[in-house]
Design a protein around this motif. Sequence first.
Motif: not given
Length: 395
Positions: A233, A243, A274, A277-278
Amino acid sequence: MDYIDFCRKYYATTKIPVNLLNGRDEEYSTMSEMFSMELGKGYPDLSDGPNPFIYFSSQEIIYGSVLIEGTSYTILLGPVFEVPVTAQLINLYSRETIIPPENKEAITEFLYSIPPTNRIRLAKHLSLLHLILNNKSADIQDILEISFSDNTLRESVNVEGFLENQENDTLRSTYYAETELYGHIRSGKPDLLMKHMKSSPLNLSDKKLANSPLRQAKNAFISTATSAGMLGAIPGGVDIEKTYHLMNVYIQECEQLQSIEKIDSLRYQMLVDFCKKVGEASVPPDGLSADLYICMNYIRSHTNQPITIEDVASQIKRSSSYVAKKFKAELGINPGAYIHRCKLEDSKTLLTFTEKSLAEISSYFCYSSQAHFQSAFKKQYGITPMQYRKQSRIL
C-alpha cells in the motif's frame, strides 16, 4: 536494578537508542534525554506479545522489545536501520514521531550516527538483553521466526549461516509468490490480484509462528497485514497514516475471530481492500487534470512541512501562477487554502490515534502557535481540537 541507569549504559556501549516503557508510557528515552523532549505516551501494549520481539514501524525502521518479567517494564531498542540513512528515511521517521522543527537538525545528525543494524544483529542484542534482564536464553533463530514470516528473512539469515538447511525449492517458490502478491497490491488492480490469489493461494498455517493452530493463523494474518501495508500500500501511494489505520482495523478484527476459516476469509478481503486503496490513490478523480492531481498528492504527503506554492509548482515543473490557476479553476480554491485544509485533516488523525499534545501537533504541522492551530481548527470544523479528540474516541 536501576533500569534507567542500565538504559543509559547500554546506549553508551552500543550507540543504539534505548527506551524504557512502563506499561504504554515512556519512563526514559535516549532521545528525549539528549534533546530535552517530552517523554512519549500511548505506545502499543506489548505485554501479551512474544518476548523478545522485533517489529517494523515502517518498511525501513526497526525496533526490538524485551519485556522485563515480573515488572511492568519493557526495554525498547530503536530506531535502527538496515539500510543507509537517507533524507527520505529521515522524513519518514519525522512524520512517524512528530519531531519538533527546532530539534530536527540535531536529531537528523543523531540518526546518521546510529550504527547500521540488520534484524539478525538486532536479534543478538535482544537475546543478550533477555539473558541479562530475565536470566533466560532466547535463541536468535526463534526470535527471527516469531518476528517475521516472510521468506526474504530466511534468505538474509542464510547469508550468516543460521538456516542453511531451510533453503529449498519450496521456500524460494513461496518467496516469489509473496513478492508477486505485494506487487499486485502496489499496482492497484484488484482483478489481477484476485486472479493471482486464485492461482497461488497462500496458507495461513504454512509457517510455524505459534503453538496453537488458531494463534498460528492470527500471527500469520498480522504478518500478512503488515507486509501488505509496508510492501504494497505505502509504496503504491496510499497515505502512511491511512495505511497504519487500516492495518490496525483489520488486525483488531482478526483478533476477535475464533476460526481459521474466518481469518482466512478476512485475509483475502483485507488484501483486496489494500489493493483498491492503491488504485484510488493513483487515479485522478473525474474532472481533475493529471497536473493538479500530482500537486494535490504532493501536498497531502508533506503536511508536516512548511509547503510553499513554489514547492508545489516544482513537482510539475510549471510556474506558481499556473498552479494557482489550476487550483482555482478545478477546485475553486487557491493552493494555500488546500494546503491549510490538508494539514487540518491530517491533524484529526493525530488527535484520534495519538496522545500528542496540541502544542506538539500544531508544531508538527508548522502552525505559528498552538493558538493559531486551535483557532483554524474551530473555524474549519466548528469545534475545538480537544472536543474533536473526545468525540472521535467515543465513536
